[in-house]
Design a protein around this motif. Structure first.
Motif, short mmCIF file in Angstrom:
data_model
loop_
_atom_site.label_atom_id
_atom_site.label_comp_id
_atom_site.label_asym_id
_atom_site.label_seq_id
_atom_site.Cartn_x
_atom_site.Cartn_y
_atom_site.Cartn_z
N ARG A 1 0.84 -1.21 0.00
CA ARG A 1 0.00 0.00 0.00
C ARG A 1 0.87 1.25 0.00
O ARG A 1 0.60 2.21 -0.72
N GLN A 2 1.89 1.25 0.82
CA GLN A 2 2.78 2.41 0.90
C GLN A 2 3.51 2.65 -0.42
O GLN A 2 3.66 3.79 -0.86
N ARG A 3 3.93 1.57 -1.05
CA ARG A 3 4.70 1.69 -2.29
C ARG A 3 3.82 1.62 -3.54
O ARG A 3 4.31 1.80 -4.65
N HIS A 4 2.57 1.30 -3.36
CA HIS A 4 1.60 1.17 -4.45
C HIS A 4 2.09 0.13 -5.48
O HIS A 4 2.21 0.41 -6.67
N LEU A 5 2.32 -1.10 -4.99
CA LEU A 5 2.81 -2.18 -5.83
C LEU A 5 1.77 -3.28 -5.95
O LEU A 5 1.17 -3.68 -4.94
N PRO A 6 1.54 -3.81 -7.14
CA PRO A 6 0.58 -4.91 -7.31
C PRO A 6 1.18 -6.25 -6.92
O PRO A 6 2.36 -6.52 -7.14
N VAL A 7 0.35 -7.11 -6.36
CA VAL A 7 0.76 -8.45 -5.94
C VAL A 7 -0.36 -9.42 -6.30
O VAL A 7 -1.55 -9.10 -6.18
N THR A 8 0.01 -10.62 -6.73
CA THR A 8 -0.96 -11.69 -6.95
C THR A 8 -0.82 -12.73 -5.84
O THR A 8 0.29 -13.21 -5.57
N LEU A 9 -1.94 -13.04 -5.19
CA LEU A 9 -1.97 -14.07 -4.15
C LEU A 9 -2.57 -15.34 -4.73
O LEU A 9 -3.66 -15.32 -5.31
N PHE A 10 -1.87 -16.46 -4.57
CA PHE A 10 -2.40 -17.76 -4.94
C PHE A 10 -2.88 -18.44 -3.66
O PHE A 10 -2.09 -18.76 -2.77
N ILE A 11 -4.19 -18.65 -3.56
CA ILE A 11 -4.84 -19.04 -2.31
C ILE A 11 -5.44 -20.44 -2.43
O ILE A 11 -6.06 -20.77 -3.45
N TYR A 12 -5.28 -21.26 -1.38
CA TYR A 12 -6.09 -22.48 -1.30
C TYR A 12 -7.18 -22.22 -0.26
O TYR A 12 -6.96 -22.05 0.93
N PRO A 13 -8.44 -22.13 -0.71
CA PRO A 13 -9.52 -21.57 0.11
C PRO A 13 -9.96 -22.44 1.29
O PRO A 13 -10.63 -21.94 2.19
N SER A 14 -9.59 -23.72 1.32
CA SER A 14 -10.01 -24.54 2.46
C SER A 14 -9.46 -24.00 3.78
O SER A 14 -10.07 -24.21 4.84
N ALA A 15 -8.33 -23.31 3.74
CA ALA A 15 -7.72 -22.79 4.97
C ALA A 15 -8.28 -21.44 5.40
O ALA A 15 -8.19 -21.08 6.58
N ILE A 16 -8.85 -20.70 4.48
CA ILE A 16 -9.24 -19.32 4.76
C ILE A 16 -10.35 -19.29 5.81
O ILE A 16 -11.37 -19.97 5.68
N SER A 17 -10.13 -18.48 6.85
CA SER A 17 -11.05 -18.36 7.99
C SER A 17 -11.24 -19.67 8.74
O SER A 17 -12.16 -19.80 9.56
N ASN A 18 -10.37 -20.65 8.49
CA ASN A 18 -10.43 -21.94 9.18
C ASN A 18 -9.14 -22.24 9.93
O ASN A 18 -9.17 -22.48 11.14
N ALA A 19 -8.02 -22.27 9.24
CA ALA A 19 -6.74 -22.56 9.88
C ALA A 19 -6.26 -21.36 10.69
O ALA A 19 -6.43 -20.21 10.26
#
Length: 264
Positions: free
Chosen positions: A113-131
């Protein structure tokens, strides 16, 4: 001689060679490829095999900027190669982060955010809000809504396809792969409301059968972990990335960046 080394060692050697080329010949021509850097976790001070410390990461970003690299969004790079967007100049680099560890939100997100740089996140959704180690859906939505973060698939629960193939029948294995690829895409699109068309292969495992499954599931690109520069016209479902962390091969990158930065 190299062919006799274990696969993991050969990948590390290849990554080291690529990183040396990146560091000592930074302004690469388009035909020579683009570095797609792959990260996993971040920490203020403690490094690990897949953990990059915040100071090292910021030095890497400083070095890339000082040597003429522009950080571009992965989707934009791929669309440029396909003629569906602006062509790349050959002085780009791409930031990607696998898995969905909470440190992405805590430490990486404030930096980009500070540097205004784009990033791509590769996510495995089974863990999101679970692990307990993982991001939440709310955090992912916030980052995506910033316009800096693009979220793509890392399969549904990050399997080792070699192990899965070994204990399943061919029919069961094909069904398992199809579910891992299609379910991840469906869940991410439903929860976040954005198209998911790209895939990072867990552990970098990819073969023709997996590539065919990715195409069936509606993906247009797949990214490996083989440590090479990415080039237009290469296999769209096995595009290489450069693994980066604080230990080999990432320590080579970090050490040289630190030295280069200290000399400025």
């Amino acid at each position: 001689m190299t062919a006799a080394l274990p696969t993991a060692t050969r990948h590390k050697v290849a990554s080291c060679v690529v990183l040396l080329l990146l560091l000592f010949a930074p302004l690469r021509a388009l035909g020579e490829g683009i570095p797609i850097l792959a990260y996993h976790r971040f920490d203020p001070a403690r490094a690990g095999p897949t953990t990059t410390t915040v100071p090292v990461f910021e030095r890497q970003l400083d070095w890339l900027a000082a040597h003429g690299y522009t950080i571009v969004r992965l989707r934009d790079l791929f669309e440029g190669w396909q003629g569906r967007g602006p062509a790349v100049s050959g002085r780009e680099a791409v930031l990607t982060v696998d898995d969905g560890h909470e440190s992405v939100y805590t430490y990486l997100y404030p930096i980009i955010r500070q540097r205004h740089l784009p990033v791509t996140l590769f996510i495995y959704p089974s863990a999101i809000s679970n692990a307990p180690y993982a991001l939440t859906w709310e955090q992912l939505a916030e980052m995506e809504n910033s316009g800096l973060v693009d979220i793509q698939s890392h399969t549904f629960w990050h399997p080792d396809f070699h192990k899965e193939r070994a204990h399943r029948t061919p029919q069961d294995y094909r069904a398992f792969v199809d579910t891992q690829l299609s379910r991840s895409r469906a869940v991410l699109e439903k929860r976040l409301g954005q198209p998911v068309e790209m895939l990072a292969w867990p552990y970098g495992i990819v073969d023709p059968e997996l590539e065919a499954a990715a195409a069936r599931a509606g993906y247009i690109a797949g990214f490996a972990f083989s440590g090479g520069l990415a080039r237009p016209g290469a296999d769209a479902f096995a595009i290489p990335r450069i693994p980066v962390a604080n230990q080999m091969p990432g320590s080579l990158f970090a050490g040289l960046l630190t030295e280069a930065t200290s000399e400025k």
